[in-house]
Design a protein around this motif. Structure first.
Motif, short mmCIF file in Angstrom:
data_model
loop_
_atom_site.label_atom_id
_atom_site.label_comp_id
_atom_site.label_asym_id
_atom_site.label_seq_id
_atom_site.Cartn_x
_atom_site.Cartn_y
_atom_site.Cartn_z
N MET A 134 5.45 2.49 2.93
CA MET A 134 5.52 1.03 2.82
C MET A 134 5.63 0.39 4.20
O MET A 134 4.99 -0.61 4.49
CB MET A 134 6.71 0.62 1.94
N SER A 153 5.26 -8.93 -5.02
CA SER A 153 4.09 -8.20 -4.54
C SER A 153 2.85 -8.70 -5.28
O SER A 153 1.79 -8.88 -4.68
CB SER A 153 4.26 -6.69 -4.66
N ILE A 155 0.48 -1.82 -1.95
CA ILE A 155 1.84 -2.37 -2.02
C ILE A 155 2.47 -2.04 -3.38
O ILE A 155 3.67 -1.94 -3.52
CB ILE A 155 1.86 -3.90 -1.75
N MET A 178 3.09 -2.23 5.77
CA MET A 178 3.57 -3.55 6.21
C MET A 178 3.10 -3.85 7.63
O MET A 178 2.70 -4.96 7.95
CB MET A 178 5.09 -3.62 6.15
#
Ligand code: HEC
Length: 148
Positions: A43, A97, A78, A47
């Protein structure tokens, strides 16, 4: 005799809990090899990619370029990317999300009454909405993505 050196280096990068960069990175040297112990989560890596991508998009919009690109499908990760061990995919995370993906896709919609700048800022505000509860540390950094 095999000599084992261990050294702890405190490296700095943005973590969720602090606006200051404060996370440890451990480097272990055993004479032959250097082991880099810090592993960013999936993640976290995603990001960082989303950040870099939107920074470029911001530059393009500010330069008045026509947005010819497409929504990056990789952003859909995501929904599945593994978070760092202390974090969970909360209901709030799932809610934002989905909203974020919608807003980021909307940037590239052709027939729309809003400007590219408004659609872009909308998407960045969705980053911020999620970060307000799920990961406050990078908020000052994300705010720099907004087009004023
Ligand atoms: C649905 C919630 C959510 C959305 C939307 C979201 N983030 Fe995040 N972000 C997180 C979480 C949770 C983490 C921590 C990931 C981890 O620790 O595994 C994170 C981490 C980060 C980090 C720190 C990465 C690192 O390790 O250095 C940055 C920078 C970041 N996000 C930027 C963004 C940007 C830019 C957007 C929008 C384009 C965005 N985020 C959208 C929840 C979100």
């Amino acid at each position: 005799m095999k000599i084992v050196f261990g050294c702890l280096v405190v490296l700095f990068f943005l973590s969720c809990n602090t606006t200051e960069k404060a996370e440890k990175k451990e480097i272990i040297v055993d004479g032959a090899k250097t082991y880099d112990v810090y592993q960013p989560s999936e993640m976290s890596t995603l990001m960082k990619g989303m950040y870099a991508y939107n920074m470029q998009l911001k530059a393009d919009i500010e330069a008045g370029k026509e947005l010819t690109g497409e929504f990056p499908e990789a952003f859909l990760n995501i929904h599945s990317a593994v978070l760092s061990s202390a974090k969970f995919r909360t209901d709030n995370f799932k809610h934002y999300s989905a909203k974020f993906i919608e807003a980021q896709q909307e940037i590239f919609s052709q027939d729309t009454l809003t400007t590219a700048q408004d659609r872009y800022n909308n998407a960045i505000n969705m980053c911020l909405s999620c970060h307000k509860t799920e990961c406050t540390g990078p908020i000052p950094k994300i705010k720099k993505l907004l087009i004023k």
